[in-house]
Design a protein around this motif. Structure first.
Motif, short mmCIF file in Angstrom:
data_model
loop_
_atom_site.label_atom_id
_atom_site.label_comp_id
_atom_site.label_asym_id
_atom_site.label_seq_id
_atom_site.Cartn_x
_atom_site.Cartn_y
_atom_site.Cartn_z
N ASN A 93 3.76 0.40 8.32
CA ASN A 93 3.94 1.33 7.21
C ASN A 93 2.75 1.42 6.28
N GLU A 310 3.06 8.56 4.27
CA GLU A 310 4.48 8.90 4.11
C GLU A 310 5.35 7.68 3.85
N HIS A 311 4.83 6.48 4.13
CA HIS A 311 5.59 5.26 3.92
C HIS A 311 5.21 4.54 2.63
#
Length: 360
Positions: A93, A310-311
């Motif tokens: 992530n 996005e994480h």
């Protein structure tokens, strides 16, 4: 025969040294807090291992496979052209490096966890030639280093994040190059970066009006501000600003109570934060007292959470390590935009103003 015609010279970094010999290199990493030494003897593959009589990990080079337990190590692997040898990372992530994200999507590398949650059994099954990791000084977090050694693996300490100088942090690309005989590539990259950085730094040296800047954030009721000798303080100085905590001599973050920070920072022209905020409304919602700071009143608050995946993985702490000239250009653009008129912010963003205006 000299196997290492291309050699590095360390200019800024304080945490590692290297001595070259005909067929091997002696690399030493020094932990700044504990002053503990980590020694590595890097021996050209297929040549005799020297008997040096020192406590050291012997590693054949160029290394054929590596596990990286910090995303900060990934950009240097890309710069030296060695990403294909990457077998695993600590967390999917947090990764921003595009090539590594592709490797993740294609199932070519494993996820291991970090610190006390590091999956050492999985690392053993991968059997990399080296495991690049870091130290924190927290025993529970650092215990994986001994565990890796006990399992017959070779942990390699990389503490670029403890360097107090932005160029010193970036120079650890040379450290990683030592394990792959890629000194030529590292030297060329760092020469360009340091030249761009120092050229921009020289432009800010003569500015007359230097704004005051506060930095830091609260965590569980305690303010943590970068020490006066930290890399953040150095960035601000090099960007032509006056850091509000500059008289301090710490290189790491310093815990303070609210009164101490408010007294020094209430009139600062800017607030440069590492908070995950998007607007000043969010800032004031956390604690209404933030609205009393001049930087908040004037809308001059910035955060380094701009280039985020996005994480939530923040590229400031990844590619920003090896791109100090870009980070500096961001800061100069904030404080002295006339000096870098063509530059668009890369790592920092200005927080959106308080909705409905800022009423007292």
């Amino acid at each position: 025969m000299d196997y290492f015609p291309d050699r590095i010279a360390i200019e800024y970094a304080k945490g590692f040294t290297v001595e070259y010999h005909n067929n091997y290199k002696v690399v030493t990493v020094k932990e700044p807090e504990s002053e503990q030494l980590y020694n590595y003897v890097l021996v050209q593959r297929g040549t005799p291992v020297p008997d040096l009589g020192i406590d050291a990990i012997v590693i054949e080079i160029p290394v054929k496979s590596i596990v990286a337990l910090s995303t900060t190590h990934l950009p240097a692997l890309e710069i030296t052209g060695e990403l294909e040898k990457l077998k695993a990372v600590n967390s999917f992530n947090t990764v921003n490096t595009p090539v590594v994200r592709e490797m993740i999507d294609e199932g070519r590398i494993k996820e291991l966890g970090s610190g006390m949650n590091t999956n050492t059994e999985l690392i053993v099954s991968i059997s990399p030639e080296i495991v690049m990791t870091t130290t924190t000084g927290v025993p529970d977090y650092d215990k994986h280093i001994k565990e890796l050694s006990d399992l017959g693996l070779k942990p390699v300490i990389n503490i670029e994040y403890k360097e107090p100088d932005p160029l010193g942090r970036a120079e650890w690309v040379k450290y990683i190059s030592l394990f792959f005989n890629k000194e030529k590539e590292a030297n060329a990259y760092f020469s360009n970066v340091s030249s761009l950085y120092n050229d921009l730094k020289s432009k800010t040296a003569s500015v007359e009006n230097k704004p005051t800047v506060m930095s830091g954030d609260t965590w569980q009721g305690i303010w943590y501000v970068p020490g006066g000798n930290s890399f953040v303080a150095q960035y601000l100085e090099d960007a032509g600003a006056i850091y509000f905590f500059s008289e301090d001599d710490h290189t790491a973050s310093v815990p303070l109570d609210y009164e101490a920070v408010f007294d020094k920072g209430k009139d600062a022209d800017y607030w440069v934060s590492s908070g995950m905020w998007d607007s000043l409304d969010e800032v004031v919602a956390v604690d209404p007292v933030y609205a009393k700071f001049k930087a908040v009143k004037d809308g001059n608050m910035y955060t380094n959470y701009f280039r985020v995946n996005e994480h939530g993985g923040n590229d400031y702490y990844e590619s920003g390590i090896v791109r100090p000239e870009v980070v500096l250009a961001d800061l100069v653009s904030i404080f002295h935009p006339e000096l870098v008129q063509e530059h668009d912010l890369v790592y920092f963003k200005q927080l959106k103003p308080i909705s409905g205006g800022n009423e007292e």
